[in-house]
Design an enzyme around this catalytic site. Structure first.
Site, PDB file in Angstrom:
ATOM      1  N   GLY A  22     -51.374 -21.391  18.749  1.00 61.76           N
ATOM      2  CA  GLY A  22     -50.440 -22.489  18.520  1.00 61.76           C
ATOM      3  C   GLY A  22     -49.500 -22.707  19.687  1.00 61.76           C
ATOM      4  O   GLY A  22     -49.738 -22.217  20.793  1.00 61.76           O
ATOM      5  N   HIS A  28     -54.535 -26.172  26.052  1.00 58.65           N
ATOM      6  CA  HIS A  28     -55.296 -26.102  24.802  1.00 58.65           C
ATOM      7  C   HIS A  28     -56.075 -27.395  24.582  1.00 58.65           C
ATOM      8  O   HIS A  28     -57.233 -27.372  24.155  1.00 58.65           O
ATOM      9  CB  HIS A  28     -54.342 -25.905  23.612  1.00 58.65           C
ATOM     10  N   GLN A 139     -60.053 -19.812  31.122  1.00 57.60           N
ATOM     11  CA  GLN A 139     -60.124 -18.851  32.236  1.00 57.60           C
ATOM     12  C   GLN A 139     -58.728 -18.280  32.535  1.00 57.60           C
ATOM     13  O   GLN A 139     -58.595 -17.243  33.172  1.00 57.60           O
ATOM     14  CB  GLN A 139     -60.695 -19.589  33.459  1.00 57.60           C
ATOM     15  N   ASP A 141     -56.958 -16.701  30.600  1.00 55.55           N
ATOM     16  CA  ASP A 141     -57.036 -15.335  30.081  1.00 55.55           C
ATOM     17  C   ASP A 141     -58.426 -14.801  30.432  1.00 55.55           C
ATOM     18  O   ASP A 141     -59.288 -14.641  29.568  1.00 55.55           O
ATOM     19  CB  ASP A 141     -56.793 -15.332  28.576  1.00 55.55           C
TER      20      ASP A 141
HETATM   21  P1  AMP Z   1     -53.341 -18.888  23.343  1.00 56.50           P
HETATM   22  O1  AMP Z   1     -52.863 -19.895  22.340  1.00 56.50           O
HETATM   23  O2  AMP Z   1     -52.376 -18.632  24.454  1.00 56.50           O
HETATM   24  O3  AMP Z   1     -53.913 -17.663  22.717  1.00 56.50           O
HETATM   25  O4  AMP Z   1     -54.560 -19.589  24.080  1.00 56.50           O
HETATM   26  C1  AMP Z   1     -55.641 -20.141  23.355  1.00 56.50           C
HETATM   27  C2  AMP Z   1     -56.727 -20.519  24.317  1.00 56.50           C
HETATM   28  O5  AMP Z   1     -56.225 -21.460  25.265  1.00 56.50           O
HETATM   29  C3  AMP Z   1     -57.239 -19.316  25.124  1.00 56.50           C
HETATM   30  O6  AMP Z   1     -58.649 -19.441  25.269  1.00 56.50           O
HETATM   31  C4  AMP Z   1     -56.531 -19.490  26.441  1.00 56.50           C
HETATM   32  O7  AMP Z   1     -57.228 -18.920  27.526  1.00 56.50           O
HETATM   33  C5  AMP Z   1     -56.482 -20.999  26.563  1.00 56.50           C
HETATM   34  N1  AMP Z   1     -55.417 -21.406  27.475  1.00 56.50           N
HETATM   35  C6  AMP Z   1     -54.117 -21.005  27.453  1.00 56.50           C
HETATM   36  N2  AMP Z   1     -53.445 -21.539  28.483  1.00 56.50           N
HETATM   37  C7  AMP Z   1     -54.333 -22.295  29.177  1.00 56.50           C
HETATM   38  C8  AMP Z   1     -54.260 -23.099  30.360  1.00 56.50           C
HETATM   39  N3  AMP Z   1     -53.119 -23.235  31.039  1.00 56.50           N
HETATM   40  N4  AMP Z   1     -55.373 -23.727  30.785  1.00 56.50           N
HETATM   41  C9  AMP Z   1     -56.540 -23.575  30.107  1.00 56.50           C
HETATM   42  N5  AMP Z   1     -56.687 -22.842  28.988  1.00 56.50           N
HETATM   43  C10 AMP Z   1     -55.596 -22.202  28.538  1.00 56.50           C
END
Ligand code: AMP
Length: 273
Positions: A22, A28, A139, A141
């Protein structure tokens, strides 16, 4: 969730999935767009997974703007949002985990004990609920993406794992839900993370291939920013995440940096030749 997915599967539709915690941002939403390119209906999950947080305060302070998130999903044409409660995911008696291998031991795994075990366990559970054909991860993460890819292969999940490049602010800062927790001065200072990674790329272009030297220069860039506290910067093999000593093949530079109580990570793929 499973019934919804089953209906679409029976109608011959491909289900795409974007797992998130979230506090959705453009990064995202880029994943959502990519999921749509690979499928007919797109599911986003919003779940702040207690199992993957090694620090309780980080979990407690993680932003949870669910109404904004639902609106962002609706605007992005997401077909379903799956937002289970922690009590539904981990009811009393819960005791089975997915144990990742050596890929999860270094870097994030070393600095955040139990983190990837929490990730693989929740992603396996989310996959079981959403039953996607394809799932998209960032990418940003990089190690998580590698660990999830490995899990999908090792457990014969039959789910295509797609990776997406990192979406950045105009100044280079990688978008992250945690950026919301930065004060204005910290936000301005946070640009040093991507700048440090770029400095590695620049030194490499000028002929320095010794990883120790490259990493030291990046550390100097971060140390020069008083609001930043370097946790680690490393250069690794993009497949095994083992350290690279001479950057004579495509490698991954990664950094984790603290700004007050906020930990930011970023990485950059280094190409050679
Ligand atoms: P999170 O909500 O931070 O757990 O991220 C959910 C998904 O979004 C994960 O696959 C992350 O790698 C991806 N994500 C987070 N930040 C970015 C970004 N700046 N660019 C691309 N994908 C992202």
């Amino acid at each position: 969730m499973r019934d919804w997915s089953e209906r679409h599967r029976l109608a011959g539709r491909r289900v795409g999935f974007v797992p998130t915690m979230g506090a959705l941002h453009e990064g995202h939403l880029a994943l959502v767009d990519e999921a749509r390119r690979h499928s007919d209906v797109v599911v986003v999950s919003v779940f702040v997974n207690p199992l993957q947080f090694d620090v309780r305060a980080d979990f407690d302070r993680y932003p949870r703007p669910i109404d904004d998130d639902l609106r962002a999903c609706a605007d992005a044409g997401v077909d379903a949002v799956y937002a289970p409660t922690a009590a539904a995911m981990y009811p009393p008696g819960f005791q089975t985990h997915v144990e990742p291998g050596p890929l999860a031991e270094r870097l994030e795994g070393e600095h955040r004990p139990g983190h990837f075990r929490g990730v693989t366990t929740v992603v396996a559970k989310l996959f079981a609920a959403v039953r996607p054909h394809v799932a998209v991860f960032g990418q940003k993460d990089a190690q998580q993406l590698a660990v999830v890819r490995r899990m999908a292969l090792d457990l014969d999940l039959g789910i295509e794992i797609v990776g997406m490049p990192t979406v950045r602010e105009p100044d280079g800062l990688a978008l992250s839900s945690r950026n919301r927790r930065l004060g204005p001065e910290q936000r301005a200072a946070a640009v040093v993370v991507s700048r440090a990674l770029r400095s590695i790329e620049e030194s490499l272009r000028q002929g320095t291939t010794d990883a120790t030297v490259l990493v030291r220069r990046a550390a100097e860039v971060i140390d020069a920013e008083p609001l930043a506290r370097l946790e680690h910067v490393e250069i690794v093999d993009p497949d095994t995440f083992e350290p690279v000593h001479t950057v004579d093949r495509p490698s991954l530079a990664l950094a984790a940096v603290w700004f007050g109580e906020v930990r930011l990570i970023d990485n950059l793929l280094l190409s050679t030749g």
